[in-house]
Structures are given as structure tokens and as C-alpha cells.
Write an enzyme that holds these catalytic residues in place. Structure first.
Site, PDB file in Angstrom:
ATOM      1  CG  HIS A  74      -0.200   0.002   2.521  1.00  0.00           C
ATOM      2  ND1 HIS A  74       0.442   1.117   3.024  1.00  0.00           N
ATOM      3  CD2 HIS A  74       0.004  -0.980   3.421  1.00  0.00           C
ATOM      4  CE1 HIS A  74       1.006   0.820   4.176  1.00  0.00           C
ATOM      5  NE2 HIS A  74       0.767  -0.452   4.442  1.00  0.00           N
ATOM      6  CG  ASP A 331       5.377  -3.282   5.871  1.00  0.00           C
ATOM      7  OD1 ASP A 331       4.535  -4.087   6.353  1.00  0.00           O
ATOM      8  OD2 ASP A 331       5.710  -2.240   6.466  1.00  0.00           O
TER       9      ASP A 331
END
Length: 483
Positions: A74, A331
Site C-alpha cells: 500500500h 510490507d
């Protein structure tokens, strides 16, 4: 007679004619990527491209990309609601309650500074203002990739896979709008994969049911603590009675990257020294290395879910498996993939008692906000050096990252047959299901790349911002809560 000043001027003129002047330099001698403070914000600050090895990002001249597989984090976001935000509020209150005024010095800006954390409804979501905002990052990436990979789109519908977090879903939507333009509403199929444990291996966020082997104390490495204590002492001397702690310093430093995610400028960047920012970055290097990277006992197995599935896509090729594969996650879901692929793995564990300056594991280069990994399948013609065939290469944050064990193809790519041996062998040895003790009634393989929903129902926001994305699975079946 020439005076001393005239002699010096004449010497300077002669030297300038002999050794300087003339045409401008072809190449700058100033290589200053390491001085950019964005490279010291870890995984929290605005996106930066990876510093390359000098390998061209462009497709080798004798090749064409015939299949592209991307997994994208994102974009830039606001702080999380459960942990970071309360800490930020508490640290700021300590400053606001300071008995004296900040009439000068490092914190003088607080007299006019307005917080960017006034809307709690936006916590954890993509940012939408400022030049670094997350929605813009995602849209721009889509536009760039349409220019780069548009030749792979035949006008038919393309699935986009996203995990069930609102900010990840919003990133996927904006990327889709950038890539498909006016055709996004009818030609993109948004497939939402819930972030639930019962998805097992059929997930962009595979769970692991085996506990981590890393103690929490890893965050308190001596070089990091020393810098935070030094910063606290410095500010407390500047403002007697402020009584900041090392923990307060770490928290206040978080304001700089998060503010830049929403604004063009942050005064917090100037409050702390370069040495302190380097130590700050290393806290995140340590965290990712030991909790979601090569230092974890489960990370490679988790990453093998994606590496194994994409290996199948590459071997099936564009005609059978499709040419475009876009996925979106977090992540800590992508760094295990890099480890499973064998990319950027340090030769020795990241040390806790000093900063390893030579390690390739710098998380701001690996997975900043908007970080992304692309696997390209190259169809190459024969040359005097390379045979005709299919090759694979990895691109991380717009820089080609070769495989140490296989780089004997055009542009330091890897022949697909060798890539299959390399990645397939790793995935088989890692064995996600047994390593992570996945329940037998949970999916044992990633399937949605071949079994996806051809609907546009989820292309746009229909409900208030929140985690409503988990209400449906990729195949349209009703949402089932985890056991």
C-alpha cells in the site's frame, strides 16, 4: 608591477583555462543518494526508488517482456490507530504541557505548527494530500506501468488481487485507475482476499502458526539506544524541565515520515541530527530482518507461498496463465517473498551491537511506502552471447536486482529453466505447510491466480472507510470468520 592580488587572480585564470572551464561535465561527480533523509525513514516515509546497481531498467534490446507479475505494498498512510497514534498523542502532550515556552531553538516551530492527526477516522488509511500522498503514489505507478507494460494488455478484463485491508484495497483501486484509465470500471476485476487465518496458503497474507524465535529485545540494540538517549539529553538541556526519554525521542521521530506522507514539508526532520536519523533507520532494518526477513525462523516458508505460485505462472507462460498479474499486500508480506527468492540476503546476521554499514538489508531501500516487487518474463532473440528463449528478472522499486546464483542472461537476467531450479528447489525445501503447521482443513496452496472472480462490483468504494473489505472472498462466497 603586479601586486599579490593580481598575481593570484592571474594564476586562477590560467589554471581555469588549463584545468577547468570548457564544456560541462558529462557525468556529475556528486553521488548523494545516501544523504537523502527519505532513505533514513525506514518503512514509514514517502516512497523512494531503490538505488540501482547500474543495470538498465529498460528491457534488453533483443528481448520483450511477455509476462509481468507484481506485488505492491500500500502507499503512504496515516499512523495505525492501536499503537503508533496513542504514542504520538502522548509524546506531543508532553511537549504541549511544557511549563516554559519554546521561544527559540529546535522546537520553536511548535508555536505555530498544526498537527496533521486531527481526523481519527483517517488513521491507518491512505493519505490524500501533499505531494507524497499514498493515493497519488498508487495512481502514478499505474500510469507509469501502463506506459511500460501496456503492450501486454489486449483489451480484455484483467484481475487485480488485493488483501482485505482498506488501505491496501484503496491502493489497488488507484493503481487500476492509473493503468486502465477510462476502462478501469469495466476491464479491471477487483478480487479481495481476506486477511484471515482460514485462508491458509490461498492468501496474500499467509499466516504462520509457529511462534517467532526472535526476542522483543532486538529493538533495544546499543547503537540505537545510545543515539536516542543522546537526543533526549540534548533536547532536555536545551529546554530544562522537559524531561524527554529515549522512548519519547523515538516516538517524536516518527512524526517526520508520517507528516511527509500528508504534507510537502515537516519541521521534525530538522529536530534530530543525521546520526540520530541513521540510528532510527537501523531500528527498522533490525525489526524487518528478524521478524519478517532472513533472521526469522518462518519468514522464508511464508514467502515461498507466493514465490512458488508465481513460478508456476512464469512456466505456464502468458498464453496459458495470462500476461498481467497485479497483487497488493503489506510490507511484512513482501519481505518474506524476497527472502524466499534469495534476494538481498546478508552473508551474516544483522548485528545488534553495531550498525552494519555494508549489509544489503536496508528496509528503506527494500520496502518503503509503496514498495513493489516485479517479476518479468523476457522473451529474447538469439545473439552471439545469449541463446533464444525465456528469461526471468526481478525489479525492486524500479531497480533490477540480479540473483547471485543466476545472472547469465540479457541484462543480468536468469534463464527461466535455471530460475525454475533455483526458486522451485527453495520452495520445496521450505515447505510452508509443515514449517508453519497449517491446519489440514485450511487451503494448502495458493489458488486464486487461476480461480478468480470476474466482477467489477468491488472496483469502487461503496461503504464508509473501514475494514469492510473482508466481507467477501475472491470467489464471491460469503465471508467466513476464522476459527
Amino acid at each position: 608591477m603586479l601586486n599579490a592580488i593580481s598575481v593570484l587572480a592571474l594564476a586562477a585564470l590560467v589554471n581555469g583555462q588549463l584545468y577547468g572551464g570548457g564544456p560541462e561535465k558529462q557525468f556529475s561527480q556528486k553521488i548523494d543518494d545516501g544523504y537523502n533523509l527519505l532513505k533514513h525513514f525506514g518503512h514509514l516515509g514517502p516512497h523512494t526508488d531503490r538505488q540501482s546497481y547500474g543495470i538498465s531498467r529498460d528491457t534488453p534490446a533483443q528481448c520483450e517482456v511477455d509476462q509481468v507479475i507484481m506485488v505492491h505494498r500500500h502507499g503512504e498512510r496515516y499512523p495505525d490507530a492501536s499503537d503508533t497514534y496513542p504514542q504520538l498523542v502522548e509524546a506531543l502532550e508532553k511537549l504541549y504541557n511544557y511549563s516554559d515556552q519554546f521561544t527559540s531553538g529546535s522546537l520553536e516551530f511548535l508555536n505555530t505548527w498544526e498537527s496533521f492527526l486531527n481526523d481519527e477516522a483517517m488513521l491507518e488509511q491512505e493519505t490524500y494530500s501533499g505531494p507524497y500522498n499514498g493515493l497519488k503514489t498508487a495512481f502514478d505507478r499505474g500510469v507509469d506501468y501502463r506506459a511500460r507494460y501496456g503492450h501486454l494488455w489486449d483489451g480484455e478484463g484483467v484481475p487485480i488481487f488485493t488483501s482485505g485491508s482498506q488501505r491496501v484495497l484503496d491502493t489497488a483501486r488507484r493503481f487500476g485507475e492509473g493503468f486502465f484509465g477510462y476502462n478501469y470500471s469495466s476491464k479491471a476485476y477487483m478480487n479481495i482476499i481476506p486477511e484471515t487465518e482460514d485462508q491458509g496458503a490461498n492468501s496474500l497474507t499467509p499466516p504462520c502458526f509457529v511462534p517467532s524465535n526472535v526476542p522483543f529485545s532486538i529493538f533495544f540494540a546499543p547503537p540505537v539506544l545510545a543515539s536516542f538517549f543522546d537526543a533526549a539529553d540534548r533536547l532536555n538541556r536545551e529546554y530544562p524541565g522537559l524531561n524527554l526519554t529515549a522512548t519519547d525521542v523515538k516516538t517524536l521521530m516518527n512524526l517526520a515520515p508520517y507528516e511527509l506522507n500528508t504534507r510537502p514539508y515537516t519541521p521534525w526532520a530538522d529536530v534530530f541530527t543525521r546520526d540520530e536519523w541513521i540510528a532510527y533507520r537501523y531500528t527498522f532494518d533490525l525489526a524487518f530482518y528478524y521478524f519478517a526477513g532472513p533472521g526469522s525462523n518462518t519468514s522464508a516458508a511464508v514467502g515461498s507461498v507466493y514465490s512458488n505460485a508465481t513460478l508456476a505462472l512464469l512456466n505456464q507462460g502468458p498464453e496459458k496463465a495470462g500476461k498481467l498479474h497485479f497483487s497488493f499486500a503489506h510490507d511484512t508480506n513482501i519481505t518474506p517473498i524476497l527472502y524466499a527468492l534469495g534476494l538481498l540476503v546478508p552473508e551474516r546476521p544483522l548485528p545488534k551491537d553495531y550498525i552494519d554499514w555494508t549489509s544489503p538489508y536496508k528496509i528503506s531501500d527494500i520496502m518503503p511506502m509503496g514498495g513493489h516487487l516485479v517479476l518479468e518474463r523476457l522473451a529474447c532473440n538469439a545473439t552471439a552471447k545469449y541463446p533464444k528463449g525465456s528469461y526471468a528478472r526481478a525489479v525492486l522499486n524500479e531497480a533490477v536486482v540480479p540473483f547471485n546464483e543466476c545472472q547469465n542472461g540479457p541484462g543480468f537476467s536468469c534463464p527461466l529453466s535455471n530460475y525454475t531450479e533455483l526458486v522451485g528447489g527453495r520452495a520445496q525445501a521450505l515447505d510452508y505447510v509443515s514449517t508453519c503447521d497449517v491446519p489440514t482443513d485450511y487451503p494448502q496452496h495458493l489458488l486464486f491466480f487461476w480461480n478468480y472472480n470476474k466482477t467489477t462490483d468491488f472496483n469502487y468504494q461503496k461503504d464508509p472507510i473501514g475494514y469492510q473489505a473482508n466481507l467477501i472472498t475472491w470467489d464471491g462466497k460469503p465471508f467466513k470468520k476464522s476459527k
